[in-house]
Scaffold this motif. Structure first.
Motif, short mmCIF file in Angstrom:
data_model
loop_
_atom_site.label_atom_id
_atom_site.label_comp_id
_atom_site.label_asym_id
_atom_site.label_seq_id
_atom_site.Cartn_x
_atom_site.Cartn_y
_atom_site.Cartn_z
N ILE A 62 0.84 -1.20 0.00
CA ILE A 62 0.00 0.00 0.00
C ILE A 62 0.87 1.25 0.00
CG2 ILE A 62 -1.68 1.32 1.35
CD1 ILE A 62 -2.82 -1.36 2.30
N MET A 63 1.94 1.24 0.80
CA MET A 63 2.84 2.39 0.85
C MET A 63 3.54 2.60 -0.50
SD MET A 63 6.13 2.95 3.33
CE MET A 63 6.96 1.51 2.60
N ALA A 64 4.01 1.51 -1.12
CA ALA A 64 4.64 1.64 -2.44
C ALA A 64 3.64 2.14 -3.48
CB ALA A 64 5.23 0.29 -2.86
N SER A 65 2.39 1.70 -3.39
CA SER A 65 1.37 2.14 -4.32
C SER A 65 1.11 3.64 -4.18
CB SER A 65 0.08 1.35 -4.09
OG SER A 65 -0.98 1.85 -4.88
N MET A 66 1.01 4.12 -2.93
CA MET A 66 0.78 5.56 -2.72
C MET A 66 1.94 6.39 -3.23
SD MET A 66 -1.15 5.94 0.96
CE MET A 66 0.18 5.22 1.90
N ALA A 67 3.17 5.87 -3.08
CA ALA A 67 4.35 6.62 -3.50
C ALA A 67 4.48 6.72 -5.01
CB ALA A 67 5.61 5.98 -2.92
N GLN A 121 -4.88 9.95 -9.75
CA GLN A 121 -5.43 8.70 -9.23
C GLN A 121 -5.61 8.84 -7.72
OE1 GLN A 121 -3.10 5.26 -10.20
NE2 GLN A 121 -4.58 3.79 -9.40
N PRO A 122 -6.79 8.54 -7.19
CA PRO A 122 -7.00 8.70 -5.74
C PRO A 122 -6.13 7.74 -4.93
CG PRO A 122 -8.85 7.55 -6.77
CD PRO A 122 -8.00 8.05 -7.88
N VAL A 123 -5.69 8.23 -3.78
CA VAL A 123 -4.85 7.40 -2.91
C VAL A 123 -5.69 6.35 -2.22
CG1 VAL A 123 -3.34 7.45 -0.89
CG2 VAL A 123 -3.21 9.27 -2.58
N PHE A 124 -6.83 6.76 -1.69
CA PHE A 124 -7.70 5.84 -0.98
C PHE A 124 -8.96 5.61 -1.80
CE2 PHE A 124 -5.45 8.43 2.19
CZ PHE A 124 -4.68 7.43 2.79
N PRO A 161 -9.80 -1.36 -2.80
CA PRO A 161 -8.46 -0.79 -2.93
C PRO A 161 -7.89 -0.99 -4.34
CG PRO A 161 -8.64 -2.09 -0.92
CD PRO A 161 -9.88 -2.36 -1.71
N ASP A 162 -7.29 0.06 -4.86
CA ASP A 162 -6.65 0.02 -6.18
C ASP A 162 -5.15 0.24 -5.97
OD1 ASP A 162 -6.04 0.01 -8.82
OD2 ASP A 162 -6.89 1.98 -9.26
N LEU A 163 -4.38 -0.83 -6.01
CA LEU A 163 -2.96 -0.76 -5.67
C LEU A 163 -2.06 -0.57 -6.88
CD1 LEU A 163 -2.67 -3.63 -3.00
CD2 LEU A 163 -3.04 -1.18 -2.63
N ILE A 164 -2.61 -0.62 -8.08
CA ILE A 164 -1.78 -0.53 -9.28
C ILE A 164 -1.75 0.91 -9.76
CG2 ILE A 164 -1.47 -1.34 -11.63
CD1 ILE A 164 -2.96 -3.87 -10.88
N PRO A 165 -0.57 1.58 -9.72
CA PRO A 165 -0.48 2.96 -10.23
C PRO A 165 -0.66 3.00 -11.74
CG PRO A 165 1.39 2.41 -8.79
CD PRO A 165 0.69 1.12 -9.11
#
Length: 273
Positions: A27-32, A38-41, A45-49
């Motif tokens: 999740i942290m890598a996805s947000m970074a 693209q929304p963070v939350f 959950p959408d983990l793919i940038p």
């Protein structure tokens, strides 16, 4: 069929446990790496940038003197961990191998310090460091962490587990205590040293309270204080915070992967012997 079902259930359980531990990191890598569009939350959950970007990594790297903080942490670990291992080994060797009066009493006195909360020792340590003139210095951060009851306990148990016949054979061959320590006992407890190095590296790398107490000059901050510094600058920007945290995790992962080889080699040698 029953054996296959049992293996499938075991692998499914291990996969679930792995996801529980790896999930926050993903999740942290996805947000970074997510773009601003693209929304963070989101739910689900959408983990793919889409697409992955390095904008927040660059912002975290330049918003504060991040390279300086990283080099400071590497300095604290690079100097402190070898001293920590040597002092722990030198203290644990007589407690685990040699026989002298009061050995058990000394060991339990050292062991009792493990039950004291770390916050209780902040003021005494700061007073000692201040009297030595080491406040707001690199040595002031490093020296209080080079002696640990946990490290002494772990190595003492490892030394005590080495067969006594090996030590007796070395003494018959004319080896002194110093040579037995360096040439016989340390190679025998190499996996334990590797484990202790990993624990010491993680503890030093993540150390926050003691550097915050003893340091005034921000140019000497470790990466843990650097991330807090970044949080004060970026405010509620979770993307930059995630990117800064992601960068700080990389050296820990690299060090663990390097030391893991020594642990496995030592275990193979023990099994072979």
């Amino acid at each position: 069929m029953r054996k296959l079902t049992r293996k499938a259930l075991m692998y499914a359980l291990l996969t679930l446990i792995s996801l529980v531990f790896i999930g926050p990191f993903l999740i942290m890598a996805s947000m970074a790496l997510k773009p601003a569009s693209q929304p963070v939350f989101s739910f689900p959950p959408d983990l793919i940038p889409r697409p992955p970007v390095l904008t927040w990594v660059k912002e975290a790297w330049t918003a504060v003197p991040y390279p300086r903080f990283m080099l400071n942490s590497l300095l604290y670990c690079g100097v402190g961990i070898p001293i920590y291992l040597i002092i722990s080994a030198l203290t644990a060797y007589p407690l685990g191998v040699m026989t002298f009066r009061g050995r058990t009493v000394v060991f339990f006195l050292l062991l009792s310090t493990m039950f004291l909360p770390g916050e209780l020792m902040l003021i005494p340590r700061f007073l000692v460091v201040s009297e030595l003139g080491l406040a707001d210095s690199y040595l002031g951060v490093i020296l209080p962490g080079v002696l640990s009851a946990f490290g002494i306990f772990l190595l003492r148990q490892a030394f005590a587990g080495v067969p006594r016949e090996i030590v007796d054979a070395a003494r018959v061959d004319g080896c002194g205590e110093a040579r037995i320590f360096w040439r016989v006992m340390l190679p025998s407890v190499r996996p334990t040293l590797a484990v202790l190095a990993i624990f010491g590296f993680i503890s030093t790398w993540n150390s926050f309270i003691w550097p915050l107490v003893v340091l005034k000059d921000s140019s000497k901050y470790p990466i843990s204080l650097g991330i807090a510094y970044l949080a004060g600058i970026t405010g509620s920007d979770v993307r930059s915070m995630a990117a800064g945290t992601l960068l700080s995790v990389i050296p820990v992962v690299v060090f663990f992967m390097f030391m893991q080889r020594h642990i496995l080699d030592g275990m193979k040698g023990a099994v072979k012997g």
